[in-house]
Design a protein around this motif. Structure first.
Motif, short mmCIF file in Angstrom:
data_model
loop_
_atom_site.label_atom_id
_atom_site.label_comp_id
_atom_site.label_asym_id
_atom_site.label_seq_id
_atom_site.Cartn_x
_atom_site.Cartn_y
_atom_site.Cartn_z
N ALA A 85 -65.13 -44.75 -6.33
CA ALA A 85 -63.89 -46.17 -5.80
C ALA A 85 -63.96 -45.96 -4.96
N ILE A 86 -64.83 -45.13 -3.97
CA ILE A 86 -64.26 -45.66 -2.29
C ILE A 86 -65.59 -47.22 -2.18
N GLY A 93 -65.30 -55.25 0.87
CA GLY A 93 -64.11 -55.27 2.57
C GLY A 93 -63.00 -55.08 2.24
N ILE A 94 -62.46 -54.45 1.54
CA ILE A 94 -60.58 -54.29 1.26
C ILE A 94 -60.69 -53.10 1.38
N GLU A 95 -60.12 -53.13 2.56
CA GLU A 95 -59.48 -51.58 3.68
C GLU A 95 -58.41 -51.13 3.26
N GLY A 96 -57.31 -51.79 2.76
CA GLY A 96 -55.73 -50.81 2.57
C GLY A 96 -55.48 -50.85 1.55
N LEU A 97 -55.08 -49.87 0.54
CA LEU A 97 -55.47 -49.21 -0.90
C LEU A 97 -53.09 -49.06 -1.15
N ILE A 98 -52.66 -49.87 -2.41
CA ILE A 98 -51.46 -49.32 -2.19
C ILE A 98 -51.11 -48.97 -3.63
N VAL A 99 -51.07 -47.89 -3.68
CA VAL A 99 -51.42 -46.48 -5.21
C VAL A 99 -49.87 -46.82 -4.95
N ILE A 100 -49.36 -47.27 -6.01
CA ILE A 100 -47.67 -47.13 -6.72
C ILE A 100 -48.11 -46.25 -8.11
N LEU A 112 -58.04 -40.20 -0.99
CA LEU A 112 -58.88 -41.52 -1.03
C LEU A 112 -58.68 -42.27 1.02
N SER A 113 -56.99 -41.42 1.80
CA SER A 113 -57.14 -41.51 2.77
C SER A 113 -57.99 -40.63 3.89
N ARG A 114 -57.92 -39.73 3.13
CA ARG A 114 -58.80 -38.22 3.87
C ARG A 114 -60.17 -39.06 3.74
N LYS A 115 -60.57 -39.94 3.01
CA LYS A 115 -62.37 -40.10 2.67
C LYS A 115 -62.17 -41.74 3.19
N GLY A 116 -61.21 -41.50 4.50
CA GLY A 116 -61.18 -43.75 5.21
C GLY A 116 -60.80 -44.64 4.83
N ILE A 117 -60.11 -44.34 3.68
CA ILE A 117 -59.33 -45.60 3.45
C ILE A 117 -57.94 -45.77 3.53
N ASN A 118 -56.93 -46.79 3.77
CA ASN A 118 -56.00 -46.62 4.84
C ASN A 118 -55.08 -46.84 3.61
N CYS A 119 -54.38 -45.56 3.39
CA CYS A 119 -53.76 -45.80 1.33
C CYS A 119 -52.30 -45.47 1.72
N ILE A 120 -51.95 -45.90 0.70
CA ILE A 120 -50.18 -45.86 1.41
C ILE A 120 -49.74 -46.09 -0.54
N ALA A 121 -48.70 -44.67 -0.53
CA ALA A 121 -48.12 -45.30 -1.87
C ALA A 121 -46.35 -45.39 -2.01
N ILE A 122 -46.43 -45.74 -3.84
CA ILE A 122 -44.94 -46.26 -3.69
C ILE A 122 -44.63 -45.62 -5.15
N ARG A 279 -51.98 -50.79 9.76
CA ARG A 279 -53.54 -49.74 10.10
C ARG A 279 -52.74 -48.08 9.58
N LYS A 280 -52.11 -47.84 9.02
CA LYS A 280 -51.09 -46.47 9.09
C LYS A 280 -51.93 -46.15 7.51
N THR A 281 -51.69 -44.88 7.02
CA THR A 281 -52.40 -44.11 6.22
C THR A 281 -51.82 -42.92 5.77
N GLY A 282 -52.29 -42.87 4.29
CA GLY A 282 -51.64 -41.41 4.18
C GLY A 282 -50.68 -40.80 4.30
#
Ligand code: F6P
Length: 319
Positions: A85-86, A93-100, A112-122, A279-282
């Motif tokens: 996936a990463i 070149g996608i650096e941020g991911l929003i997971v709903i 994913l956020s622990r592996k360096g992708i900027n992830c935000i959950a909704i 640039r927040k993550t997790g």
């Protein structure tokens, strides 16, 4: 960060489309290129990713389900699957991911956020079982669907001196059941929290019939606790009610989202995009005391859900 993506995962929830729309529109306005990942984590691993434009999210606000589609991928726990996936995100070149999604989806976002992708959950689930948020996207609509169905059942119940045993969803969470029980004025509610004593329920129904002269009765039951058909049969055999059972099932998850879900989803989408801008993550977005706030996904996953003591007290005061 210039490119971000969004995916929906786990059980679909009405209002997810409003969240996707919000992410795309706010994202574009804040200078991002926004990508949609189709079919949740499964599509992320299979590289089903497409750029979304302003008009791709036109006319979706009123639609239930998720235009990006969804899936449950248990293998997403595995390192090798996450790596795939990463790589697919990095290639574009996608650096941020929003997971709903719900808690399973949160676990994937945390990994994913622990592996360096900027992830935000909704929080998108009808179960309303994500810690830290007063409401999840879809809960309101599902509750409305239950109330609508029970109103109809009550009409026929009164006409035929029947007791309906109604199974509602929730995946071990009691939110839909206890809220529906209060809103529908059910005679009995059975959840993981109330426990289940069949003899006591039969006695309670007899009291409703003999002392309160009721010709209708509704028993709301959380899924996975008991066999509703068997309970309905015992009610027929041992009380004056004729028992009938119904499993509301996926009807609860469909239909046009309520205004509350559309607005909540839009507010959460905007907040999630702004967190990626910083640039927040997790982190996950929450509704707390009418305000949209952020907290760590890790905390949301590890803290206890509410026990709803006050709601049960209210229910028993009202019956
Ligand atoms: O999490 C949402 C939910 O609808 C639960 O209430 C229910 O237990 C589960 O999903 C059903 O899952 P599926 O749609 O995969 O059968």
């Amino acid at each position: 960060m210039r490119k971000i993506a969004v995916l929906t995962s786990g059980g679909d929830a009405p209002g997810m489309n409003a969240a996707i729309r919000g992410i795309v529109r706010v994202g574009i306005k804040r200078g991002f290129e926004v990508y949609g990942v189709y079919e949740g984590y499964q599509g992320l691993v299979a590289n089903q990713i497409e750029k979304l434009g302003y008009s791709d999210v036109s006319e979706v606000l009123a639609k239930g389900g998720t235009l990006l589609q969804s899936s449950r991928l248990l293998e997403f726990k595995e390192d090798a699957v996450q790596e795939k996936a990463i790589q697919n995100l990095k290639k574009r070149g996608i650096e941020g991911l929003i997971v709903i999604g719900g808690d399973g989806s949160y676990r994937g976002a945390l990994a994913l956020s622990r592996k360096g992708i900027n992830c935000i959950a909704i929080p998108g689930t009808i179960d309303n079982d994500i810690h830290g948020t007063d409401e999840t996207i879809g809960f309101h609509t599902a509750l409305n669907n239950i109330i609508d169905a029970v109103n109809k059942l009550r009409d026929t119940s009164s006409s035929h001196h029947r007791c309906f045993v109604v199974e509602v969803m929730g995946n071990h969470a009691d939110n839909l059941a206890i809220y529906a029980a209060i809103a529908c004025g059910s005679e009995v509610v059975i959840t993981d929290k109330t426990g289940y004593d069949e003899n006591q329920i039969i006695e309670l129904l007899k009291v409703n019939e003999k002392e309160y002269h009721k010709r209708h009765a509704i028993v709301i039951v959380s899924e996975r606790i008991l066999d509703v058909e068997r309970l309905a049969q015992r009610i027929s055999e041992e009380t004056g009610f004729s028992g009938r059972s119904i499993v509301l099932g996926h009807i609860q998850r469909g239909g046009t989202p309520t205004p509350e879900d559309r607005i909540l989803a839009s507010r959460m989408a905007e907040a999630a995009v702004h967190l990626l801008l910083e640039r927040k993550t997790g982190l996950c977005v929450c509704l707390k005391d009418s305000k949209i706030v952020a907290k760590s996904i890790d905390d949301a996953l590890n803290e206890e859900n509410e026990n709803h003591e006050e709601l049960y007290k209210l229910f028993y005061d009202l019956v």
